[in-house]
Every structure is written in C-alpha cells, then in structure tokens.
Design a protein around this motif. Structure first.
Motif, mmCIF file in Angstrom:
data_model
loop_
_atom_site.group_PDB
_atom_site.id
_atom_site.type_symbol
_atom_site.label_atom_id
_atom_site.label_comp_id
_atom_site.label_asym_id
_atom_site.label_seq_id
_atom_site.Cartn_x
_atom_site.Cartn_y
_atom_site.Cartn_z
ATOM 1 N N LEU A 76 0.846 -1.188 0.000
ATOM 2 C CA LEU A 76 0.000 0.000 0.000
ATOM 3 C C LEU A 76 0.884 1.241 0.000
ATOM 4 N N GLN A 132 0.904 5.712 -1.096
ATOM 5 C CA GLN A 132 0.121 6.890 -1.446
ATOM 6 C C GLN A 132 0.402 7.300 -2.884
ATOM 7 N N THR A 133 -0.502 8.075 -3.440
ATOM 8 C CA THR A 133 -0.297 8.623 -4.780
ATOM 9 C C THR A 133 1.052 9.334 -4.842
ATOM 10 N N PRO A 156 -3.705 6.120 -8.341
ATOM 11 C CA PRO A 156 -4.768 5.202 -7.884
ATOM 12 C C PRO A 156 -5.183 4.197 -8.952
ATOM 13 N N THR A 187 -3.784 0.618 -9.054
ATOM 14 C CA THR A 187 -4.216 -0.379 -8.078
ATOM 15 C C THR A 187 -4.728 -1.627 -8.785
ATOM 16 N N THR A 229 -1.729 -1.448 -4.046
ATOM 17 C CA THR A 229 -2.828 -0.548 -3.728
ATOM 18 C C THR A 229 -2.276 0.869 -3.583
ATOM 19 N N SER A 276 -3.326 4.649 -2.694
ATOM 20 C CA SER A 276 -4.379 5.464 -2.083
ATOM 21 C C SER A 276 -4.287 6.900 -2.592
ATOM 22 N N SER A 277 -5.458 7.522 -2.690
ATOM 23 C CA SER A 277 -5.495 8.902 -3.193
ATOM 24 C C SER A 277 -5.407 9.906 -2.060
#
Length: 128
Positions: free
Chosen positions: A11, A13-14, A88, A91, A125, A127-128
């Motif tokens: 996971l 972040q953008t 995102p 993903t 993954t 995340s935005s």
C-alpha cells in the motif's frame, strides 16, 4: 519444479514508489520473454511491461511509460518492475509470467495467453 515467485506489492500513497520482483526457480530466463500484467476483479488481465532476457528489448503499455521500468538481474534470475509516481488507477493484482521465445514481439504485451508460466499475484494498492 518450474515456478515464478512474485513479491513486492503493498500500500502506497499517490506519487509513491514500489519495486516488484519476479524470481524464477527450476529454470533460467535464458531465451525467455518475461512480462508483468495486472488485473482488477471483473476485468481482463492487462499487459504492463515485458522484457527479453537475450538482447534486453522492452515494451511498455502507454499508461506506464515514463513511470515504470522493467529490468533483469541475470545473476539472481530475477526480473524487477520499478514503479514510480504511482496513481490510484495502478491499483491491481500484479502478475509476472514467462515464455520461451527469444524473438521480440510486441504482441506479448497484449496477449496474456502467449505466456505459459505464471507466478502468483502481488497486490498493489495506491491510495489517493
């Protein structure tokens, strides 16, 4: 036993980065093309990048050009997918695959059916 082991998902972040690894056991990447594909549940498996061990030809999907780099470590019999500036829409479950064919052919990027040997997926993954 011929196997591919994919790892490195997670996971982020953008804008973040991940490096996926695909290690072969039971065979060498000599004379092979190795590809990375990704799949969202309910969607088809899309090609991301592929590389030929002999000669090093690479192809990338337009959606990842300039952000992803596929490379091979011959000593470790491992192919990497360096993913930078993740979005995102990146993903997905990412899979690596290998097929014995030393002739570069861009169709390997769009035809998962061309590949016989597949690794298990690794989830990315963003995340935005």
């Amino acid at each position: 036993e011929v196997q591919l082991q994919a790892s490195g998902g997670g996971l982020v972040q953008t804008g973040g980065s991940l490096r996926l690894s695909c290690t072969a056991s039971g065979f060498s990447f000599d004379g092979h093309v190795i590809g990375w594909f990704r799949q969202i549940p309910g969607k088809v498996r899309d090609g991301v990048a592929c590389i030929w061990k002999d000669g090093g030809t690479t192809y990338y999907d337009d959606s990842v050009k300039g952000r992803f780099t596929i490379s091979i470590d011959r000593a470790k019999n491992t192919v990497y997918l360096q993913m930078n500036n993740l979005k995102p829409e990146d993903t997905a479950v990412h899979f690596c695959a290998a097929e014995r064919d030393s002739n570069p052919n861009i169709m390997y990027l769009v035809r998962p059916s061309y590949f016989e040997t597949w690794g298990q997926g690794t989830l990315v993954t963003v995340s935005s």
